[in-house]
Write an enzyme that holds these catalytic residues in place. Structure first.
Site, PDB file in Angstrom:
ATOM      1  N   TYR A 260       1.322  -0.730  -0.239  1.00 58.96           N
ATOM      2  CA  TYR A 260       0.036  -0.240   0.069  1.00 58.96           C
ATOM      3  C   TYR A 260       0.735   1.486  -0.143  1.00 58.96           C
ATOM      4  O   TYR A 260       0.687   1.958  -0.600  1.00 58.96           O
ATOM      5  CB  TYR A 260      -1.148   0.146   1.139  1.00 58.96           C
ATOM      6  CG  TYR A 260      -1.451   1.027   1.061  1.00 58.96           C
ATOM      7  CD1 TYR A 260      -3.151   1.303   0.108  1.00 58.96           C
ATOM      8  CD2 TYR A 260      -1.668   2.127   2.279  1.00 58.96           C
ATOM      9  CE1 TYR A 260      -3.743   2.211   0.345  1.00 58.96           C
ATOM     10  CE2 TYR A 260      -2.373   3.370   2.943  1.00 58.96           C
ATOM     11  CZ  TYR A 260      -3.540   2.816   1.772  1.00 58.96           C
ATOM     12  OH  TYR A 260      -4.684   4.352   1.509  1.00 58.96           O
TER      13      TYR A 260
ATOM     14  N   ARG B 275      -3.432   8.421  16.682  1.00 59.69           N
ATOM     15  CA  ARG B 275      -3.846   8.844  15.140  1.00 59.69           C
ATOM     16  C   ARG B 275      -4.964  10.073  14.815  1.00 59.69           C
ATOM     17  O   ARG B 275      -5.501  10.289  15.972  1.00 59.69           O
ATOM     18  CB  ARG B 275      -4.375   7.318  13.886  1.00 59.69           C
ATOM     19  CG  ARG B 275      -3.894   6.280  14.135  1.00 59.69           C
ATOM     20  CD  ARG B 275      -3.240   6.243  12.940  1.00 59.69           C
ATOM     21  NE  ARG B 275      -2.560   5.141  12.483  1.00 59.69           N
ATOM     22  CZ  ARG B 275      -1.656   4.857  12.751  1.00 59.69           C
ATOM     23  NH1 ARG B 275      -1.180   5.162  13.785  1.00 59.69           N
ATOM     24  NH2 ARG B 275      -1.411   3.066  13.090  1.00 59.69           N
TER      25      ARG B 275
HETATM   26  P1  NAD Z   1     -12.765   2.014   0.071  1.00 53.55           P
HETATM   27  O1  NAD Z   1     -12.232   0.458  -0.093  1.00 53.55           O
HETATM   28  O2  NAD Z   1     -14.172   1.579   0.445  1.00 53.55           O
HETATM   29  O3  NAD Z   1     -12.725   2.240  -1.554  1.00 53.55           O
HETATM   30  C1  NAD Z   1     -12.093   1.853  -2.103  1.00 53.55           C
HETATM   31  C2  NAD Z   1     -12.596   1.386  -3.896  1.00 53.55           C
HETATM   32  O4  NAD Z   1     -11.886   1.243  -5.406  1.00 53.55           O
HETATM   33  C3  NAD Z   1     -13.642   0.266  -3.623  1.00 53.55           C
HETATM   34  O5  NAD Z   1     -15.233   0.235  -4.142  1.00 53.55           O
HETATM   35  C4  NAD Z   1     -13.182  -1.171  -4.376  1.00 53.55           C
HETATM   36  O6  NAD Z   1     -14.434  -1.688  -4.738  1.00 53.55           O
HETATM   37  C5  NAD Z   1     -12.834  -0.124  -5.426  1.00 53.55           C
HETATM   38  N1  NAD Z   1     -11.336  -0.999  -6.123  1.00 53.55           N
HETATM   39  C6  NAD Z   1     -10.483  -0.770  -5.913  1.00 53.55           C
HETATM   40  N2  NAD Z   1      -9.937  -1.620  -6.207  1.00 53.55           N
HETATM   41  C7  NAD Z   1     -10.112  -1.461  -7.797  1.00 53.55           C
HETATM   42  C8  NAD Z   1      -9.427  -1.927  -8.577  1.00 53.55           C
HETATM   43  N3  NAD Z   1      -8.078  -2.355  -9.163  1.00 53.55           N
HETATM   44  N4  NAD Z   1     -10.622  -1.007  -9.845  1.00 53.55           N
HETATM   45  C9  NAD Z   1     -11.349  -0.147  -9.468  1.00 53.55           C
HETATM   46  N5  NAD Z   1     -11.507  -0.403  -8.669  1.00 53.55           N
HETATM   47  C10 NAD Z   1     -10.793  -0.777  -7.477  1.00 53.55           C
HETATM   48  O7  NAD Z   1     -11.457   2.732   0.859  1.00 53.55           O
HETATM   49  P2  NAD Z   1     -11.733   4.250   1.105  1.00 53.55           P
HETATM   50  O8  NAD Z   1     -11.417   4.620   2.274  1.00 53.55           O
HETATM   51  O9  NAD Z   1     -13.252   4.549   0.154  1.00 53.55           O
HETATM   52  O10 NAD Z   1     -10.359   4.900   0.202  1.00 53.55           O
HETATM   53  C11 NAD Z   1     -10.571   5.300  -0.688  1.00 53.55           C
HETATM   54  C12 NAD Z   1      -9.330   6.284  -1.540  1.00 53.55           C
HETATM   55  O11 NAD Z   1      -8.824   7.037  -0.321  1.00 53.55           O
HETATM   56  C13 NAD Z   1      -8.523   5.466  -1.480  1.00 53.55           C
HETATM   57  O12 NAD Z   1      -7.401   4.869  -2.608  1.00 53.55           O
HETATM   58  C14 NAD Z   1      -7.802   5.325  -0.353  1.00 53.55           C
HETATM   59  O13 NAD Z   1      -5.816   4.890  -0.348  1.00 53.55           O
HETATM   60  C15 NAD Z   1      -7.394   7.136  -0.200  1.00 53.55           C
HETATM   61  N6  NAD Z   1      -7.614   7.429   1.402  1.00 53.55           N
HETATM   62  C16 NAD Z   1      -8.497   7.024   2.936  1.00 53.55           C
HETATM   63  C17 NAD Z   1      -7.784   6.801   3.505  1.00 53.55           C
HETATM   64  C18 NAD Z   1      -8.951   6.732   5.066  1.00 53.55           C
HETATM   65  O14 NAD Z   1      -8.839   7.151   6.032  1.00 53.55           O
HETATM   66  N7  NAD Z   1     -10.348   6.490   4.168  1.00 53.55           N
HETATM   67  C19 NAD Z   1      -6.852   7.892   3.898  1.00 53.55           C
HETATM   68  C20 NAD Z   1      -6.091   7.712   3.084  1.00 53.55           C
HETATM   69  C21 NAD Z   1      -5.999   7.788   1.631  1.00 53.55           C
HETATM   70  N1  UDP Z   2      -6.170  -0.552  15.422  1.00 49.77           N
HETATM   71  C1  UDP Z   2      -6.493  -1.335  16.892  1.00 49.77           C
HETATM   72  N2  UDP Z   2      -7.736  -2.039  16.722  1.00 49.77           N
HETATM   73  C2  UDP Z   2      -8.565  -2.530  16.127  1.00 49.77           C
HETATM   74  C3  UDP Z   2      -8.356  -1.538  14.373  1.00 49.77           C
HETATM   75  C4  UDP Z   2      -7.559  -1.129  14.528  1.00 49.77           C
HETATM   76  O1  UDP Z   2      -6.015  -0.923  17.783  1.00 49.77           O
HETATM   77  O2  UDP Z   2      -9.049  -3.196  16.220  1.00 49.77           O
HETATM   78  C5  UDP Z   2      -5.427   0.163  15.936  1.00 49.77           C
HETATM   79  C6  UDP Z   2      -4.430  -0.405  14.213  1.00 49.77           C
HETATM   80  O3  UDP Z   2      -2.956  -1.079  14.994  1.00 49.77           O
HETATM   81  C7  UDP Z   2      -3.187   1.506  14.410  1.00 49.77           C
HETATM   82  C8  UDP Z   2      -4.997   2.294  14.556  1.00 49.77           C
HETATM   83  O4  UDP Z   2      -5.997   1.932  15.572  1.00 49.77           O
HETATM   84  O5  UDP Z   2      -2.427   1.413  15.085  1.00 49.77           O
HETATM   85  C9  UDP Z   2      -6.068   2.379  12.906  1.00 49.77           C
HETATM   86  O6  UDP Z   2      -5.799   1.472  12.430  1.00 49.77           O
HETATM   87  P1  UDP Z   2      -6.336   1.944  11.168  1.00 49.77           P
HETATM   88  O7  UDP Z   2      -6.296   0.278  10.504  1.00 49.77           O
HETATM   89  O8  UDP Z   2      -7.901   1.954  11.054  1.00 49.77           O
HETATM   90  O9  UDP Z   2      -5.626   2.541  10.612  1.00 49.77           O
HETATM   91  P2  UDP Z   2      -3.654   2.881   9.851  1.00 49.77           P
HETATM   92  O10 UDP Z   2      -3.113   1.892  10.427  1.00 49.77           O
HETATM   93  O11 UDP Z   2      -3.966   2.653   8.190  1.00 49.77           O
HETATM   94  O12 UDP Z   2      -4.142   4.183  10.542  1.00 49.77           O
END
Ligand code: NAD
Ligand code: UDP
Ligand code: UDP
Length: 320
Positions: free
Chosen positions: A153, A219
């Protein structure tokens, strides 16, 4: 004069990952602003129910497609959100995760180059890895393990940023890169394994709350409406502003504090238990958002407790 101005047409926006958590909120917002929205998703983690209220709307079109394969359409803007975001989901098929970020970026940038579309990349605070600079500023290059279980990722997203900046320099593609910090809200998948959804579902079901490690890792949590506002503003910035720009809420909480807040808001009797910390789990994370404030005239408005209340109500509806 552009085709859009000449014929007074609506802006055609392609949202990849449009059936996911963030993508579905973005589609909804763009439709409200009368964009013609093309939602592209392979439904790996996205769900039809996230967008079912948009089906039948004449501004909305859904395409099942995997971004790792080329895609041809005539569009004005691309919002590249396709990629699983929760660690259990992106670690399920790590090779596909890297392909989605890297091949997906190449295909979408190729599409932007051919059509002249402006393209926004949903990058992530994970590009900073386990950061030693705190809070994180955009100029920090990060501390990322290239061969660990989060690397598919983190490095995929870092390579996507590289591709964005090279297409910009080499082919003059108009790019916008946002580094999104942990975002939460309705339409997160209840079983996606992220901390907010896990804790809320555990609290609502009366299951143990699983804290990984000692719960002192931090976070910063941004509510989805604040995030979407920033994305929309970013796309409207002048062409010479590319980012990367941090988008997040600078409020910083330990996982123990988050668990206690969710317990108090749900009134749950769940017990907190401690489980092993996954490898490479960042110890701290908090955005410096000075650049977003200056360039987007944006800052988050929704406090964690208020956003959690909305999210809890959503998950309650999912359980019934
Ligand atoms: P999510 O998993 O709900 O959404 C991702 C979407 O992408 C899904 O609908 C999935 O089916 C689609 N997808 C995955 N692989 C694909 C492919 N190869 N082709 C077409 N579609 C595909 O996640 P989200 O939280 O909505 O995240 C959306 C974007 O934002 C991602 O790129 C993620 O990296 C980025 N992002 C999210 C967060 C967060 O906290 N939610 C933080 C940082 C970055
Ligand atoms: N985490 C936790 N319990 C859970 C899921 C996640 O303590 O059931 C912790 C995880 O280890 C991380 C933080 O919560 O330190 C945020 O995790 P998340 O997977 O939401 O996002 P990211 O690590 O990608 O920021
Ligand atoms: N591409 C796409 N849609 C388009 C234009 C290009 O999916 O409308 C893909 C194309 O298949 C290629 C990638 O984007 O694999 C990169 O395109 P670019 O023009 O940069 O590279 P080239 O085709 O010259 O290798």
């Amino acid at each position: 004069m552009s085709r859009k101005d000449q014929y007074a047409l609506n802006t055609r926006a392609l949202v990849t990952g449009g059936a996911g958590f963030l993508g579905s909120h973005l589609c909804e917002r763009l439709i409200k602003e009368k964009y013609d929205v093309l939602c592209l998703d392979n439904f790996f983690t996205g769900q039809k129910r996230n967008i079912e209220h948009l089906m039948g709307n004449s501004y909305f079109e859904l395409v099942r497609h995997d971004v790792t394969f080329p895609y041809y359409a005539e569009i004005d803007q691309i919002y590249n959100f396709a990629c699983p975001a929760s660690p259990p989901h992106y670690q399920y098929d790590p090779v596909q995760t890297t392909k989605t970020s890297v091949h997906g970026a190449i295909n979408m940038l190729g599409l932007a180059k051919r059509t002249g579309a402006r393209i926004l990349q949903a990058s992530t605070s994970e590009v900073y890895g386990d950061p030693v600079v705190h809070p994180q500023v955009e100029s920090y290059w990060g501390n990322v393990n290239p061969i660990g279980i989060r690397s598919c990722y983190d490095e995929g997203k870092r390579c996507a940023e590289t591709l964005f900046f090279d297409y910009h320099r080499q082919h003059q593609v108009e790019i916008k890169v946002v580094r999104i910090f942990n975002t939460y809200g309705p339409r997160m998948h209840p079983n996606d394994g992220r901390v907010v959804s896990n804790f809320i579902m555990q609290a609502l079901r009366g299951d143990n709350i699983t804290i990984y490690g000692d719960g002192s890792q931090t976070r910063s949590f941004c509510y989805v409406d604040d995030l979407i506002e920033a994305i929309v503003q970013m796309m409207k910035t002048p062409a010479d502003f590319t980012g990367p720009v941090n988008i997040g809420n600078p409020g910083e909480f330990s996982m123990l504090e988050l668990a206690e807040t969710i317990l108090s808001l749900t009134g749950s009797k769940s017990k907190i238990i401690y489980q092993p910390l996954p490898s490479d789990d960042p110890k701290q994370r908090k955005p410096n958002i000075a650049l977003a404030k200056e360039k987007l005239n944006w800052e988050p408005k929704i406090h964690l407790r208020d956003g959690l209340k909305e999210t809890i109500a959503y998950f309650e509806g999912q359980i019934k």
